[in-house]
Design an enzyme around this catalytic site. Sequence first.
Site, PDB file in Angstrom:
ATOM      1  N   CYS A  13     -28.039  -9.624 -15.674  1.00 56.14           N
ATOM      2  CA  CYS A  13     -27.470  -9.357 -16.993  1.00 56.14           C
ATOM      3  C   CYS A  13     -28.436  -9.818 -18.087  1.00 56.14           C
ATOM      4  O   CYS A  13     -28.915 -10.956 -18.077  1.00 56.14           O
ATOM      5  CB  CYS A  13     -26.132 -10.073 -17.145  1.00 56.14           C
ATOM      6  SG  CYS A  13     -25.463  -9.957 -18.834  1.00 56.14           S
ATOM      7  N   CYS A  47     -19.043 -12.454 -19.186  1.00 60.45           N
ATOM      8  CA  CYS A  47     -20.380 -12.602 -19.757  1.00 60.45           C
ATOM      9  C   CYS A  47     -20.359 -13.650 -20.877  1.00 60.45           C
ATOM     10  O   CYS A  47     -21.194 -14.544 -20.933  1.00 60.45           O
ATOM     11  CB  CYS A  47     -20.854 -11.256 -20.292  1.00 60.45           C
ATOM     12  SG  CYS A  47     -22.610 -11.199 -20.679  1.00 60.45           S
ATOM     13  N   CYS A  64     -26.361 -12.827 -20.146  1.00 56.46           N
ATOM     14  CA  CYS A  64     -26.004 -14.116 -19.541  1.00 56.46           C
ATOM     15  C   CYS A  64     -26.821 -14.404 -18.291  1.00 56.46           C
ATOM     16  O   CYS A  64     -26.721 -15.481 -17.725  1.00 56.46           O
ATOM     17  CB  CYS A  64     -24.512 -14.167 -19.212  1.00 56.46           C
ATOM     18  SG  CYS A  64     -24.059 -13.226 -17.743  1.00 56.46           S
ATOM     19  N   CYS A  82     -23.352  -7.397 -18.284  1.00 54.27           N
ATOM     20  CA  CYS A  82     -22.093  -7.481 -17.537  1.00 54.27           C
ATOM     21  C   CYS A  82     -21.095  -6.472 -18.092  1.00 54.27           C
ATOM     22  O   CYS A  82     -20.916  -6.371 -19.309  1.00 54.27           O
ATOM     23  CB  CYS A  82     -21.467  -8.866 -17.674  1.00 54.27           C
ATOM     24  SG  CYS A  82     -22.418 -10.187 -16.930  1.00 54.27           S
ATOM     25  N   GLY A  95       0.792  -1.229   0.000  1.00 50.95           N
ATOM     26  CA  GLY A  95       0.000   0.000   0.000  1.00 50.95           C
ATOM     27  C   GLY A  95       0.822   1.276   0.000  1.00 50.95           C
ATOM     28  O   GLY A  95       0.278   2.363  -0.165  1.00 50.95           O
TER      29      GLY A  95
HETATM   30 ZN   LIG Z   1     -23.539 -11.130 -18.552  1.00 52.37          ZN
END
Ligand SMILES: [Zn+2]
Lengths: 307, 295
Positions: free
Chosen positions: A249, A280, A252, A274, A40
């Site tokens: 989605c 996807c 999908c 997506c 970090g």
């Molecule tokens: Zn998708």
Amino acid sequence: MSGTDKTTRHSGDGYNFAYLDEQTKRMVRRAILKAVAIPGYQVPFAGREMPMPFGWGTGGIQLTAALLGRDDVLKVIDQGADDTTNAVSIRKFFQRTAGVRTTERTAEATIIQTRHRIPETPLREDQILVYQVPLPEPLRWLEPRETESRKMHAQEEYGVMHVKLYEDIARHGRIVTSFDYPVRVAGRYVMSPSPIPKFDNPKMDDCPALQIFGAGRERRVYAIPPYTEVRSLDFEDHPFAIQRWVESCGLCGSRNSYLDEIILDDRGKRMFVCSDSDYCRSRRETEDSGPTAVVPENGRETREVKA
Amino acid sequence: MSQLINKEAPYPVVPEQSDPDAETERKTASSKPCSPGVDDNPLLIVEDVGKSFNGTPACRDISFMLWPGEVLAIVGESGSGKTTLLRCLSAGIRADNGRTSYCSPTFGEMDVFTSPEHVLRQLHRTEWGLVHQNPRDGLRLGVSAGANIGERLMSLGQRNYGAIRDEALTWMRKVEINGDRIDDLPLHFSGGMQQRLQIARNLVTKPRLMFMDEPTGGLDVSVQARLLDLLRSLCSELHLAVILVTHDLGVARLLADRLLVMQCGRVVESGLTDQVLDDPHHPYTQLLVASILEA
Ligand SMILES: [Zn+2]
Ligand SMILES: Nc1ncnc2c1ncn2[C@@H]1O[C@H](COP(=O)(O)OP(=O)(O)OP(=O)(O)O)[C@@H](O)[C@H]1O
Ligand SMILES: [Mg+2]
């Protein structure tokens, strides 16, 4: 790290392998090693001029160039997609200067350079995720002086980060920061995760893959080593929460992925799909999902969520 | 504020000191705690502090003690070194010589000038407060009043939004800012409100020692008077020790238990406020008091 321990000879035609000369790569790798050693923490590095403007992800490109070996398989994404201008040109750049294999499949890649997203497919130990970072300093919004923000990191003076979240709640009733949502790495440094959606923040936590972040303009590199704790800042009574959609989605059917809204016509017909186009597509290839567009007015898809 | 000077009856005359050239200090009064029931140990011991700019001394040979709960005013004309001294003591700038020891509940007896920066920064967020003459220098103008007050709490690890907000409201009430301004930016507050907010922002962690440089400086008279009343009651309620820089003897009279009078970088007279103002020994102090009375 699949890239660093391989020989990276000059390519035959006189160009340096992956554009940067070996000395520059060694310098970048040293910065990366330091960044990995101090999770970090922003390590300065003497960045090189790259043959593209800063906004194109020159920080990430230099890291990728220093990491790439001949056997690496590179994937480049921008907003979750492999076919956007930025992603295409970076991919072409490395095809030309390093001749490495490229892929659009998360599972096949050894190095993934990204802007704005972390892939939905869980990453593995043999993968490296390289982020393009426009603004590396999370304290910058309140403290424009570099010397002062460095002190604040050194002394762990992070109260101002919560001031920002406090302001969100005071003004909007909840934390509305939804991109570049600050995190604390390994209980120590507060870090900007780059402008990924906060939806992706939990993926950084305890991730098996190495994650490194490159800022070209500000010449900074920082890292999250594999299996490191990454916590999103929050309040007890306003805990961190990721974005959620009631829609799934439209291509999908996924209910677990980060969705982009697409306007389909000028009568307001919309579809949610997506943002991770590889995720996807691979779902559509392997699962019997409903590919029909979802028009919100006609009711939502009611597919079961897969665990 | 000049009329405040005359309000009280003259203090009984103190015997003349034998050496009129020496710094006029009333040993009988100044080395004792001023309010009853305070701790026995000084909060701050300042010894021979000096600071020069480009070879010209801005303050020198400054020594005094400050007890818990005591309000000490540093007065003197413009350029006499008041701000320089305050900045040295609060470790804003590095003194050239001398030492200052501070008695901290967290760190114990500590040398301010040689303490590591992170310790000093922590003091400034917890046990110390710093009130700038211009509230804009001490506030975050771009975030709400509530966040300004809450910042110290958050930096100390308070992670409950509701609790921070309650505390901010409590302090707004204490400094007489209407609670419905909690989400407003101090940018749009009046000067007096900004100054009260700056004070609240400091007091929220219940500091033991406040450094204030002309806290009523930029305010008009009626606003000043209200702020002074408020400061006076907060000091006693919170048992605050304050080092208050002012060129206004009226402000000093109202708030301070004790005075240091500075001229050309040196302390020329010190003692209980009423004694010094009602019976100034040093010619410079006499001049200061006289000029106020004429005004
Ligand atoms: Zn998708
Ligand atoms: N940063 C600096 N650089 C150079 N000289 C300085 C600096 N700060 C203060 N001085 C000088 O030191 C002397 C004391 O200044 P200081 O600001 O401490 O006085 P002051 O008593 O606070 O005056 P005022 O009532 O006007 O605020 C002045 O001669 C001033 O010009
Ligand atoms: Mg001054």
